[in-house]
Write a protein that holds these residues in place. Structure first.
Motif, PDB file in Angstrom:
ATOM      1  N   ARG A 160       7.897  -0.102  15.234  1.00  0.00           N
ATOM      2  CA  ARG A 160       8.848   0.476  14.283  1.00  0.00           C
ATOM      3  C   ARG A 160       8.640   1.982  14.117  1.00  0.00           C
ATOM      4  O   ARG A 160       9.585   2.708  13.813  1.00  0.00           O
ATOM      5  N   TYR A 161       7.411   2.438  14.298  1.00  0.00           N
ATOM      6  CA  TYR A 161       7.080   3.837  14.073  1.00  0.00           C
ATOM      7  C   TYR A 161       6.313   4.351  15.278  1.00  0.00           C
ATOM      8  O   TYR A 161       5.290   3.790  15.670  1.00  0.00           O
ATOM      9  N   LEU A 162       6.806   5.444  15.874  1.00  0.00           N
ATOM     10  CA  LEU A 162       6.165   6.038  17.048  1.00  0.00           C
ATOM     11  C   LEU A 162       5.846   7.495  16.752  1.00  0.00           C
ATOM     12  O   LEU A 162       6.720   8.257  16.337  1.00  0.00           O
ATOM     13  N   GLN A 163       4.592   7.874  16.957  1.00  0.00           N
ATOM     14  CA  GLN A 163       4.154   9.245  16.736  1.00  0.00           C
ATOM     15  C   GLN A 163       3.495   9.769  18.010  1.00  0.00           C
ATOM     16  O   GLN A 163       2.553   9.165  18.536  1.00  0.00           O
ATOM     17  N   LEU A 164       3.983  10.908  18.504  1.00  0.00           N
ATOM     18  CA  LEU A 164       3.473  11.511  19.734  1.00  0.00           C
ATOM     19  C   LEU A 164       3.141  12.966  19.456  1.00  0.00           C
ATOM     20  O   LEU A 164       4.000  13.727  18.991  1.00  0.00           O
ATOM     21  N   GLU A 165       1.896  13.377  19.746  1.00  0.00           N
ATOM     22  CA  GLU A 165       1.466  14.737  19.459  1.00  0.00           C
ATOM     23  C   GLU A 165       0.605  15.296  20.588  1.00  0.00           C
ATOM     24  O   GLU A 165      -0.191  14.577  21.192  1.00  0.00           O
ATOM     25  N   ASN A 166       0.793  16.602  20.852  1.00  0.00           N
ATOM     26  CA  ASN A 166      -0.067  17.330  21.784  1.00  0.00           C
ATOM     27  C   ASN A 166      -0.143  16.626  23.144  1.00  0.00           C
ATOM     28  O   ASN A 166      -1.221  16.290  23.641  1.00  0.00           O
ATOM     29  N   ILE A 167       1.018  16.419  23.739  1.00  0.00           N
ATOM     30  CA  ILE A 167       1.100  15.749  25.040  1.00  0.00           C
ATOM     31  C   ILE A 167       1.773  16.678  26.036  1.00  0.00           C
ATOM     32  O   ILE A 167       2.826  17.250  25.749  1.00  0.00           O
ATOM     33  N   ALA A 179      10.821  -0.952  23.642  1.00  0.00           N
ATOM     34  CA  ALA A 179      10.722  -1.002  22.185  1.00  0.00           C
ATOM     35  C   ALA A 179      12.087  -1.227  21.543  1.00  0.00           C
ATOM     36  O   ALA A 179      13.118  -0.788  22.080  1.00  0.00           O
ATOM     37  N   PRO A 180      12.149  -1.871  20.389  1.00  0.00           N
ATOM     38  CA  PRO A 180      13.412  -2.014  19.661  1.00  0.00           C
ATOM     39  C   PRO A 180      13.789  -0.680  19.023  1.00  0.00           C
ATOM     40  O   PRO A 180      13.011   0.274  19.068  1.00  0.00           O
ATOM     41  N   PRO A 181      14.975  -0.568  18.418  1.00  0.00           N
ATOM     42  CA  PRO A 181      15.330   0.671  17.714  1.00  0.00           C
ATOM     43  C   PRO A 181      14.274   1.035  16.678  1.00  0.00           C
ATOM     44  O   PRO A 181      13.859   0.196  15.875  1.00  0.00           O
ATOM     45  N   LEU A 182      13.841   2.274  16.706  1.00  0.00           N
ATOM     46  CA  LEU A 182      12.734   2.715  15.859  1.00  0.00           C
ATOM     47  C   LEU A 182      13.201   3.081  14.459  1.00  0.00           C
ATOM     48  O   LEU A 182      14.266   3.664  14.288  1.00  0.00           O
ATOM     49  N   GLY A 183      12.375   2.769  13.484  1.00  0.00           N
ATOM     50  CA  GLY A 183      12.654   3.163  12.113  1.00  0.00           C
ATOM     51  C   GLY A 183      12.223   4.593  11.834  1.00  0.00           C
ATOM     52  O   GLY A 183      12.736   5.237  10.919  1.00  0.00           O
TER      53      GLY A 183
END
Length: 230
Positions: A160-167, A179-183
Motif C-alpha cells: 500500500r505504501y512505497l518509499q524510494l530514496e537515494n537510488i 503491486a496493486p494501486p498504491l495508497g
C-alpha cells in the motif's frame, strides 16, 4: 534484583551481554548502540518483543552475529550494518516490522519466507529479495548506487505504501508492476527516474511526494495528491 522491561545499552565498551541474562524473564525491549564484542547472549532473551542491534564499531573492523530463533514473541527487529542474524525457522517467525541496513544475500532468503512482516525497510542493500511477502503493506528501499533495471518483484500483492530514496540508475517503477494501486508513494533523491510507469495510484491516494527527480511536476495524478519538487 531490580526488574527491567526495557534496556538501552547506550555507550561504552562491553565484552558481551551476559549481564542481561538475569533479566530474561522480564526484558521485552532491547536496544544496543554501544560497542559490544559479542552480542550472542541476546539468544537467551526469549521474551523480547522489540530488538534493535546497532552496535558501534568506533573505527574498528568488526562483525557481529546472533541467533534469534528462540524468540517467539519478537515483532519488531532493527539490524545495523555488520550484524548478521539467524532465524532457523522463518515460517514460525512473528516479526511484523523489519529494518535491515546492508542486507546480505543469505538474509534475503530469510526475508522472503517471513509470514507476518508488514513493514519492511531495506537500507543500503547488498542485494534485494526478488520476492516480497504478500503480508508487506509498507516497503522502503534506500541507498542503492546501481539499480538493476531487470529487477521484477513478486509477491507484492499487499503493498500500500512505497518509499524510494537515494537510488541511482532507476528510470521507472516497472520492478513494482505486480503491486496493486498504491495508497501512498514517496520518492526522494532518485535523479534518473523519469516516470512512475509500472505502478498506479489508488483514487484516494494520500500523497505523491517527489523530490530530486527528473520532471517530477508532471506526475501529479489527481487533485488529492501533492508533489514537492526539489
Amino acid at each position: 534484583m531490580r526488574k527491567h522491561a526495557s534496556v538501552h545499552v547506550l555507550e561504552g565498551d562491553f565484552a558481551d551481554l551476559e549481564f542481561l541474562k538475569s533479566q530474561a524473564d522480564w526484558l521485552v525491549d532491547l536496544t544496543v548502540t554501544a560497542f559490544v564484542d559479542d552480542i550472542s547472549a541476546v539468544s537467551s532473551l526469549p521474551r523480547l518483543r522489540r530488538l534493535a542491534l546497532w552496535p558501534t564499531s568506533t573505527g574498528r573492523r568488526h562483525t557481529w552475529s546472533a541467533d534469534l530463533s528462540n524468540m517467539p514473541a519478537l515483532q519488531d527487529l532493527s539490524v545495523g550494518p555488520a550484524v548478521q542474524v539467524r532465524l532457523t525457522d522463518s515460517s514460525q517467525c512473528t516479526i511484523r516490522r523489519l529494518h535491515v541496513d546492508r542486507i546480505t544475500t543469505e538474509f534475503c532468503t530469510t526475508v522472503q519466507a517471513l509470514p507476518h512482516v508488514e513493514d519492511l525497510r531495506l537500507d543500503n542493500p547488498q542485494q534485494l529479495p526478488s520476492f516480497i511477502p504478500e503480508s508487506v503493506h509498507d516497503l522502503s528501499i534506500s541507498g542503492i548506487k546501481h539499480w538493476n533495471s531487470a529487477l521484477q518483484f513478486d509477491g507484492v500483492g499487499g503493498l500500500r505504501y512505497l518509499q524510494l530514496e537515494n537510488i541511482r540508475g532507476m528510470t521507472d517503477l516497472r520492478a513494482f508492476a505486480a503491486a496493486p494501486p498504491l495508497g501512498r508513494l514517496y520518492i526522494h533523491d532518485c535523479p534518473e527516474l523519469r516516470s512512475i510507469d509500472g505502478v498506479s495510484l489508488a483514487p484516494d491516494a494520500d500523497h505523491l511526494f517527489v523530490g530530486g527527480v527528473h520532471s517530477a511536476r508532471r506526475w501529479v495524478p489527481n487533485g488529492r495528491s501533492r508533489s514537492a519538487h526539489a
